[in-house]
Design a protein around this motif. Structure first.
Motif, PDB file in Angstrom:
ATOM      1  N   LYS A   1       0.886  -1.202  -0.048  1.00 23.89           N
ATOM      2  CA  LYS A   1      -0.044   0.016  -0.126  1.00 23.89           C
ATOM      3  C   LYS A   1       0.831   1.159   0.120  1.00 23.89           C
ATOM      4  O   LYS A   1       1.920   1.221   0.639  1.00 23.89           O
ATOM      5  CB  LYS A   1      -0.908  -0.018   1.101  1.00 23.89           C
ATOM      6  N   ALA A   2       0.326   2.187  -0.781  1.00 21.43           N
ATOM      7  CA  ALA A   2       1.152   3.493  -0.618  1.00 21.43           C
ATOM      8  C   ALA A   2       1.065   4.302   0.723  1.00 21.43           C
ATOM      9  O   ALA A   2      -0.063   4.117   1.443  1.00 21.43           O
ATOM     10  CB  ALA A   2       0.341   4.507  -1.758  1.00 21.43           C
ATOM     11  N   GLU A   3       2.192   4.865   0.984  1.00 17.53           N
ATOM     12  CA  GLU A   3       2.096   5.488   2.341  1.00 17.53           C
ATOM     13  C   GLU A   3       1.601   6.877   2.092  1.00 17.53           C
ATOM     14  O   GLU A   3       1.348   7.356   1.166  1.00 17.53           O
ATOM     15  CB  GLU A   3       3.788   5.690   2.848  1.00 17.53           C
ATOM     16  N   ALA A   4       1.293   7.521   3.228  1.00 15.94           N
ATOM     17  CA  ALA A   4       0.438   8.854   3.252  1.00 15.94           C
ATOM     18  C   ALA A   4       1.528   9.920   2.446  1.00 15.94           C
ATOM     19  O   ALA A   4       2.760   9.959   2.753  1.00 15.94           O
ATOM     20  CB  ALA A   4       0.442   9.336   4.637  1.00 15.94           C
ATOM     21  N   GLY A   5       1.011  10.521   1.610  1.00 12.62           N
ATOM     22  CA  GLY A   5       1.674  11.507   1.111  1.00 12.62           C
ATOM     23  C   GLY A   5       2.465  11.263  -0.352  1.00 12.62           C
ATOM     24  O   GLY A   5       2.906  11.805  -1.162  1.00 12.62           O
ATOM     25  N   GLU A   6       2.329   9.742  -0.515  1.00 13.93           N
ATOM     26  CA  GLU A   6       3.014   9.387  -1.737  1.00 13.93           C
ATOM     27  C   GLU A   6       2.296   9.521  -3.095  1.00 13.93           C
ATOM     28  O   GLU A   6       1.102   9.293  -2.819  1.00 13.93           O
ATOM     29  CB  GLU A   6       3.690   7.650  -1.703  1.00 13.93           C
ATOM     30  N   LYS A   7       2.795   9.717  -4.263  1.00  9.89           N
ATOM     31  CA  LYS A   7       1.893   9.924  -5.581  1.00  9.89           C
ATOM     32  C   LYS A   7       1.947   8.735  -6.276  1.00  9.89           C
ATOM     33  O   LYS A   7       3.023   7.960  -6.369  1.00  9.89           O
ATOM     34  CB  LYS A   7       2.773  11.023  -6.399  1.00  9.89           C
ATOM     35  N   THR A   8       0.896   8.084  -6.464  1.00 12.25           N
ATOM     36  CA  THR A   8       0.869   6.909  -7.342  1.00 12.25           C
ATOM     37  C   THR A   8       0.176   7.140  -8.717  1.00 12.25           C
ATOM     38  O   THR A   8      -0.426   8.407  -8.969  1.00 12.25           O
ATOM     39  CB  THR A   8      -0.153   6.041  -6.501  1.00 12.25           C
ATOM     40  N   PHE A   9       0.630   6.078  -9.345  1.00 14.43           N
ATOM     41  CA  PHE A   9       0.070   6.197 -10.922  1.00 14.43           C
ATOM     42  C   PHE A   9       0.240   4.688 -11.352  1.00 14.43           C
ATOM     43  O   PHE A   9       0.768   3.928 -10.786  1.00 14.43           O
ATOM     44  CB  PHE A   9       0.922   6.890 -11.906  1.00 14.43           C
ATOM     45  N   LYS A  10      -0.719   4.356 -12.043  1.00 13.41           N
ATOM     46  CA  LYS A  10      -0.992   2.965 -12.875  1.00 13.41           C
ATOM     47  C   LYS A  10      -0.460   3.142 -14.315  1.00 13.41           C
ATOM     48  O   LYS A  10      -0.838   4.011 -15.113  1.00 13.41           O
ATOM     49  CB  LYS A  10      -2.365   2.595 -12.745  1.00 13.41           C
ATOM     50  N   LEU A  11       0.131   1.944 -14.562  1.00 12.22           N
ATOM     51  CA  LEU A  11       0.550   1.617 -16.120  1.00 12.22           C
ATOM     52  C   LEU A  11       0.196   0.316 -16.238  1.00 12.22           C
ATOM     53  O   LEU A  11       0.434  -0.568 -15.651  1.00 12.22           O
ATOM     54  CB  LEU A  11       2.036   1.862 -15.990  1.00 12.22           C
ATOM     55  N   LEU A  12      -0.439   0.312 -17.496  1.00 14.22           N
ATOM     56  CA  LEU A  12      -1.009  -0.917 -18.269  1.00 14.22           C
ATOM     57  C   LEU A  12       0.072  -1.155 -19.379  1.00 14.22           C
ATOM     58  O   LEU A  12       0.055  -0.302 -20.245  1.00 14.22           O
ATOM     59  CB  LEU A  12      -2.483  -0.678 -18.785  1.00 14.22           C
ATOM     60  N   THR A  13       0.232  -2.500 -19.460  1.00 17.57           N
ATOM     61  CA  THR A  13       1.064  -2.764 -20.704  1.00 17.57           C
ATOM     62  C   THR A  13       0.449  -4.130 -21.073  1.00 17.57           C
ATOM     63  O   THR A  13      -0.096  -5.039 -20.754  1.00 17.57           O
ATOM     64  CB  THR A  13       2.589  -3.311 -20.370  1.00 17.57           C
ATOM     65  N   TRP A  14       0.250  -4.004 -22.639  1.00 17.89           N
ATOM     66  CA  TRP A  14      -0.875  -5.037 -23.238  1.00 17.89           C
ATOM     67  C   TRP A  14      -0.419  -5.009 -24.684  1.00 17.89           C
ATOM     68  O   TRP A  14      -0.244  -4.233 -25.440  1.00 17.89           O
ATOM     69  CB  TRP A  14      -2.105  -4.794 -23.125  1.00 17.89           C
ATOM     70  N   ASN A  15      -0.012  -6.453 -25.286  1.00 16.93           N
ATOM     71  CA  ASN A  15       0.005  -6.833 -26.583  1.00 16.93           C
ATOM     72  C   ASN A  15      -1.642  -7.012 -27.128  1.00 16.93           C
ATOM     73  O   ASN A  15      -1.969  -7.790 -26.634  1.00 16.93           O
ATOM     74  CB  ASN A  15       0.747  -7.895 -26.806  1.00 16.93           C
ATOM     75  N   ILE A  16      -2.039  -5.966 -27.760  1.00 13.81           N
ATOM     76  CA  ILE A  16      -3.453  -5.712 -27.943  1.00 13.81           C
ATOM     77  C   ILE A  16      -3.798  -6.387 -28.979  1.00 13.81           C
ATOM     78  O   ILE A  16      -5.218  -6.571 -29.274  1.00 13.81           O
ATOM     79  CB  ILE A  16      -3.676  -4.339 -28.026  1.00 13.81           C
ATOM     80  N   LEU A  17      -2.917  -7.191 -29.932  1.00 15.06           N
ATOM     81  CA  LEU A  17      -3.282  -8.041 -31.212  1.00 15.06           C
ATOM     82  C   LEU A  17      -4.068  -7.034 -32.155  1.00 15.06           C
ATOM     83  O   LEU A  17      -5.109  -7.497 -32.682  1.00 15.06           O
ATOM     84  CB  LEU A  17      -4.086  -9.165 -30.747  1.00 15.06           C
ATOM     85  N   HIS A  18      -3.812  -5.729 -32.346  1.00 13.56           N
ATOM     86  CA  HIS A  18      -4.432  -5.123 -33.193  1.00 13.56           C
ATOM     87  C   HIS A  18      -5.991  -5.102 -32.955  1.00 13.56           C
ATOM     88  O   HIS A  18      -6.735  -4.618 -33.980  1.00 13.56           O
ATOM     89  CB  HIS A  18      -4.277  -5.498 -34.791  1.00 13.56           C
TER      90      HIS A  18
END
Length: 369
Positions: free
Chosen positions: A98-115
């Motif tokens: 879990k993120a601690e208080a005051g930490e900036k979080t972001f989400k990154l998604l990687t995907w071979n989407i097969l066109h």
């Protein structure tokens, strides 16, 4: 009594032979990624099923411990200790944070989407892949096998679909013809023109993303594929019993083996090119995408080097697989990183429109206040 004794003896002997074979293969698979496939490619194939051999080793060792057989218990434990560096990557024992208080979080998604093809629901009139991207909640999306973000490469592309996607992700990087694309909620810029060396080479896209003042270099990569035809993949699919397995092995040797070895060699060169770029890139770095290879492989180890961390291995329990077709159930999509950030979790999303599952990683920057 005699029959029971004979059966017990036969069973124990068979279990001993099986254990010795599994222990030996586990050791070989654990260290196969240390052999440069440009010198000898065959060991690289052993690195693919390492999680399965590791799991079998753990089970067999437990059986021998329960049966109080000291020699084979010792052999099993010894195998585990000898293979621990590799097994901890293929079979990690970690948990989400879990993120601690005051930490900036972001989400990154990687995907071979097969066109955006839909292998699971080919007749579905909706584009499930783009709808998923719009609703997934990622801040940054790294796509592979996406040549153009328009009707040229997206099935059932509509103005409404485009408007919804670009409303969520106003920033985009990539060029038509290179199969790597990056979408972002944060401002980004391409560091250099995307590089592509065709289907048997690698596609690569490097951007710098500004996440509320935190600059992160993201390398979206697609290393060389195995270039297997539909007929090649059917050889694996047709394995159902002993007879079909024998026939498939013969066909595998004749049709598939050389392609696999060639792909390992090309990826070895791909990986070194990526590693050279990482070495020349200061600061925060995330390398993600379709590696077409597993943790512990030569390509993975080359790209990771000594300075990158594995987001999945640091935050997850047990093995996983990210390719979901043709019985190739291997973990070939990776997320590596370094710098002033930490991985909190990696989740495998369940959508199966592509032959790869998406991976969603959550990162945090430390509180500098």
């Amino acid at each position: 009594m005699i029959t029971k004794f004979v059966l017990n003896t036969v069973f124990t002997t068979a279990l001993k032979v099986l254990s010795l074979v599994i222990f030996l293969i586990t050791i070989m698979a654990s260290y196969a990624g240390h052999v440069n496939p440009e010198l000898w490619a065959l060991p690289s194939i052993l690195s693919l099923p390492l999680p399965y051999f590791a799991g079998a080793t753990l089970i067999l060792t437990l059986i021998w411990v329960i049966r109080r057989k000291i020699v084979f218990s010792f052999l099993g434990v010894g195998t585990i200790l000898l293979c621990m560096p590799a097994m901890s990557q293929a079979f990690p024992i970690s948990f989400p944070k879990k993120a601690e208080a005051g930490e900036k979080t972001f989400k990154l998604l990687t995907w071979n989407i097969l066109h955006t093809q839909d292998q699971e629901q080919p007749d579905n009139p909706q584009n499930r892949a783009i709808t998923f991207l719009t609703e997934c909640g990622a801040d940054i999306i790294c796509l592979q096998e996406m040549d153009a973000l328009d009707k040229r490469d997206i099935r059932h592309w509509t103005p409404e679909l485009e408007a919804n996607l670009r409303k969520v992700y106003p920033y985009e990087a990539g060029i038509v013809g290179n199969d790597g694309k990056i979408l972002s909620k944060y401002p980004l810029k391409m560091i250099s023109n995307p590089t592509s060396i065709g289907h048997n080479g690698r596609d690569f896209l490097e951007v710098e993303v500004n996440i509320d003042g935190h600059k992160v270099h993201i390398l979206n990569v697609h290393l060389a594929s195995y270039s297997l035809t539909s007929e090649d993949k059917e050889i694996i699919d047709e394995i159902r019993d002993t007879r079909s397995a024998k026939a498939s092995v013969r066909e595998f040797k004749a049709s598939v083996l050389d392609k696999l070895k060639a792909a390992f060699r090309v990826r070895a060169r791909n990986a070194q090119e990526i590693r050279d770029i990482i070495d020349a890139t200061p600061g925060n770095v995330i390398v993600c995408g379709d590696f077409n290879d597993v943790p512990t492989s030569w390509a993975y180890r080359t790209v990771r080097g000594k300075d990158l961390e594995d987001a999945y291995a640091q935050t997850s329990f047990g093995p996983t697989f990210t390719y979901n077709a043709h019985h190739f159930y291997f973990h070939i999509d990776q997320i590596l990183y370094r710098g002033d950030l930490k991985a909190l979790s990696v989740k495998k999303e369940k959508i199966r429109s592509s032959d790869h599952y998406p991976l969603m990683a959550t990162f945090a920057f430390p509180d500098n206040n």
